[in-house]
Design a protein around this motif. Sequence first.
Motif, PDB file in Angstrom:
ATOM      1  N   ASN A  65       0.817  -1.221   0.000  1.00  0.00           N
ATOM      2  CA  ASN A  65       0.000   0.000   0.000  1.00  0.00           C
ATOM      3  C   ASN A  65       0.846   1.264   0.000  1.00  0.00           C
ATOM      4  N   ILE A  66       1.887   1.289   0.848  1.00  0.00           N
ATOM      5  CA  ILE A  66       2.727   2.484   0.896  1.00  0.00           C
ATOM      6  C   ILE A  66       3.566   2.596  -0.380  1.00  0.00           C
ATOM      7  N   THR A  67       3.923   1.452  -0.958  1.00  0.00           N
ATOM      8  CA  THR A  67       4.643   1.488  -2.235  1.00  0.00           C
ATOM      9  C   THR A  67       3.753   2.087  -3.317  1.00  0.00           C
ATOM     10  N   LEU A  68       2.483   1.694  -3.324  1.00  0.00           N
ATOM     11  CA  LEU A  68       1.540   2.221  -4.310  1.00  0.00           C
ATOM     12  C   LEU A  68       1.393   3.735  -4.177  1.00  0.00           C
ATOM     13  N   LEU A  69       1.286   4.234  -2.946  1.00  0.00           N
ATOM     14  CA  LEU A  69       1.177   5.680  -2.728  1.00  0.00           C
ATOM     15  C   LEU A  69       2.421   6.399  -3.227  1.00  0.00           C
ATOM     16  N   ARG A  70       3.578   5.836  -2.882  1.00  0.00           N
ATOM     17  CA  ARG A  70       4.828   6.473  -3.320  1.00  0.00           C
ATOM     18  C   ARG A  70       4.952   6.482  -4.834  1.00  0.00           C
ATOM     19  N   GLU A  71       4.654   5.344  -5.461  1.00  0.00           N
ATOM     20  CA  GLU A  71       4.804   5.230  -6.905  1.00  0.00           C
ATOM     21  C   GLU A  71       3.871   6.199  -7.641  1.00  0.00           C
ATOM     22  N   PHE A  72       2.647   6.315  -7.168  1.00  0.00           N
ATOM     23  CA  PHE A  72       1.664   7.191  -7.820  1.00  0.00           C
ATOM     24  C   PHE A  72       2.175   8.626  -7.853  1.00  0.00           C
ATOM     25  N   GLN A  73       2.584   9.138  -6.696  1.00  0.00           N
ATOM     26  CA  GLN A  73       3.065  10.509  -6.609  1.00  0.00           C
ATOM     27  C   GLN A  73       4.416  10.677  -7.304  1.00  0.00           C
ATOM     28  N   ALA A  74       5.331   9.770  -7.031  1.00  0.00           N
ATOM     29  CA  ALA A  74       6.695   9.920  -7.537  1.00  0.00           C
ATOM     30  C   ALA A  74       6.747   9.941  -9.059  1.00  0.00           C
ATOM     31  N   TYR A  75       6.067   8.991  -9.688  1.00  0.00           N
ATOM     32  CA  TYR A  75       6.182   8.905 -11.141  1.00  0.00           C
ATOM     33  C   TYR A  75       5.266   9.878 -11.864  1.00  0.00           C
ATOM     34  N   GLY A  76       4.210  10.316 -11.200  1.00  0.00           N
ATOM     35  CA  GLY A  76       3.438  11.425 -11.752  1.00  0.00           C
ATOM     36  C   GLY A  76       4.312  12.658 -11.879  1.00  0.00           C
ATOM     37  N   VAL A  77       5.053  12.965 -10.827  1.00  0.00           N
ATOM     38  CA  VAL A  77       5.940  14.134 -10.827  1.00  0.00           C
ATOM     39  C   VAL A  77       7.133  13.917 -11.756  1.00  0.00           C
ATOM     40  N   TRP A  78       7.676  12.692 -11.774  1.00  0.00           N
ATOM     41  CA  TRP A  78       8.850  12.388 -12.599  1.00  0.00           C
ATOM     42  C   TRP A  78       8.584  12.666 -14.074  1.00  0.00           C
ATOM     43  N   PHE A  79       7.535  12.055 -14.592  1.00  0.00           N
ATOM     44  CA  PHE A  79       7.222  12.239 -16.002  1.00  0.00           C
ATOM     45  C   PHE A  79       6.749  13.665 -16.302  1.00  0.00           C
ATOM     46  N   LEU A  80       5.984  14.255 -15.394  1.00  0.00           N
ATOM     47  CA  LEU A  80       5.522  15.628 -15.604  1.00  0.00           C
ATOM     48  C   LEU A  80       6.706  16.582 -15.699  1.00  0.00           C
ATOM     49  N   THR A  81       7.663  16.450 -14.784  1.00  0.00           N
ATOM     50  CA  THR A  81       8.826  17.340 -14.793  1.00  0.00           C
ATOM     51  C   THR A  81       9.653  17.144 -16.053  1.00  0.00           C
ATOM     52  N   TYR A  82       9.913  15.891 -16.389  1.00  0.00           N
ATOM     53  CA  TYR A  82      10.733  15.607 -17.575  1.00  0.00           C
ATOM     54  C   TYR A  82      10.076  16.132 -18.846  1.00  0.00           C
ATOM     55  N   GLU A  83       8.796  15.848 -19.021  1.00  0.00           N
ATOM     56  CA  GLU A  83       8.121  16.291 -20.237  1.00  0.00           C
ATOM     57  C   GLU A  83       8.005  17.808 -20.300  1.00  0.00           C
ATOM     58  N   THR A  84       7.837  18.456 -19.160  1.00  0.00           N
ATOM     59  CA  THR A  84       7.805  19.924 -19.140  1.00  0.00           C
ATOM     60  C   THR A  84       9.136  20.486 -19.625  1.00  0.00           C
ATOM     61  N   LEU A  85      10.229  19.930 -19.130  1.00  0.00           N
ATOM     62  CA  LEU A  85      11.554  20.390 -19.548  1.00  0.00           C
ATOM     63  C   LEU A  85      11.804  20.107 -21.020  1.00  0.00           C
ATOM     64  N   ILE A  86      11.401  18.921 -21.468  1.00  0.00           N
ATOM     65  CA  ILE A  86      11.595  18.559 -22.874  1.00  0.00           C
ATOM     66  C   ILE A  86      10.827  19.510 -23.789  1.00  0.00           C
ATOM     67  N   GLN A  87       9.606  19.822 -23.414  1.00  0.00           N
ATOM     68  CA  GLN A  87       8.813  20.713 -24.261  1.00  0.00           C
ATOM     69  C   GLN A  87       9.340  22.144 -24.236  1.00  0.00           C
ATOM     70  N   ASN A  88       9.918  22.542 -23.110  1.00  0.00           N
ATOM     71  CA  ASN A  88      10.577  23.853 -23.068  1.00  0.00           C
ATOM     72  C   ASN A  88      11.769  23.894 -24.015  1.00  0.00           C
ATOM     73  N   ILE A  89      12.532  22.807 -24.057  1.00  0.00           N
ATOM     74  CA  ILE A  89      13.681  22.737 -24.959  1.00  0.00           C
ATOM     75  C   ILE A  89      13.222  22.783 -26.412  1.00  0.00           C
ATOM     76  N   ILE A  90      12.163  22.022 -26.712  1.00  0.00           N
ATOM     77  CA  ILE A  90      11.616  22.013 -28.071  1.00  0.00           C
ATOM     78  C   ILE A  90      11.164  23.418 -28.473  1.00  0.00           C
ATOM     79  N   LYS A  91      10.498  24.093 -27.567  1.00  0.00           N
ATOM     80  CA  LYS A  91      10.012  25.443 -27.855  1.00  0.00           C
ATOM     81  C   LYS A  91      11.171  26.419 -28.020  1.00  0.00           C
ATOM     82  N   TYR A  92      12.166  26.316 -27.144  1.00  0.00           N
ATOM     83  CA  TYR A  92      13.304  27.239 -27.171  1.00  0.00           C
ATOM     84  C   TYR A  92      14.075  27.140 -28.490  1.00  0.00           C
ATOM     85  N   HIS A  93      14.294  25.916 -28.943  1.00  0.00           N
ATOM     86  CA  HIS A  93      15.068  25.708 -30.185  1.00  0.00           C
ATOM     87  C   HIS A  93      14.197  25.713 -31.436  1.00  0.00           C
TER      88      HIS A  93
END
Length: 305
Positions: free
Chosen positions: A178-206
Amino acid sequence: MSDVAEIAEYEQADLKGTIDNSLSRKIKDIIAGFIGGGVQVLIGQPADLVKIRLQTTQATSSVQVIKDVIKNEGLLAFYKGTLPPLVGVGICVSLQFYGFHETKRQILQYTGQNKLNLWPQTYIAGAMAGVVNTPVASPVEQLRILSQSSSGESISMLNTIKRIYNTQGLGGIYRGFNITLLREFQAYGVWFLTYETLIQNIIKYHNFKSRDQISTPELLASGALAGNALWLSSYPLDVIKSNIQSDGFDSASKFNGSILKATRYIYQQHGFYGFWRGLTPCLLRAVPCSAGTFASVELALRVMG
């Protein structure tokens, strides 16, 4: 229009506006994820051992843990418990990236969009990657933690599994689910959101036409920052999970798998700081691990097409 709104107008996968639902596309997602998982383990295992010792023992600093390990167990001990995560994390990261891309495909099909926005859709896709990953991550991480949390005699992974299953059944193998599920939900939501935000900023910048134009250093930097965002957003949950999964069984158990009991114990023993013990080596580990994971996945996908 805000920067976030503008960035959200970009296609999150390949900027082509199409949804590839083929079996070959899904297999490529899985293979690339497995490669990323292997890279992640080999880079991060020593720092992960230090993190686990700080979370679950009375050690007060990373330097103390490192000195004790070298003195009492030798340098090879930093790769203690590597086999379960080398296989398990490879599978886990495969599931994460497959889960992310599959959820993305389902969202786009359901909504009729040809672009995935950053919030909340990318966060949701990332969170679902964590959910898909949890059934594998929970037992694998418990085996790794049991291997790393003490400096006693090494016990084989197979014997550990047999011992837990024979005395505790499947529930023992999945202790901390149960605690693993809670951690995974939050952690990977933020992980992919942060990465994709940065990637799209790079795409826009260049003003790139495709994410394939992004350089390897930019991929590494985006992955590194995403890794730190992951842990800063979920670290207290990880500390609770580590304590539950390193606990004894039966009469030797302090928590009996209870999130509330583990939370109370950590606070009573170490105060608020207890929920952040081991953060420094974790963040140091996250930089090369997350950078290597995302970059290796992106590059593998480019090679496979």
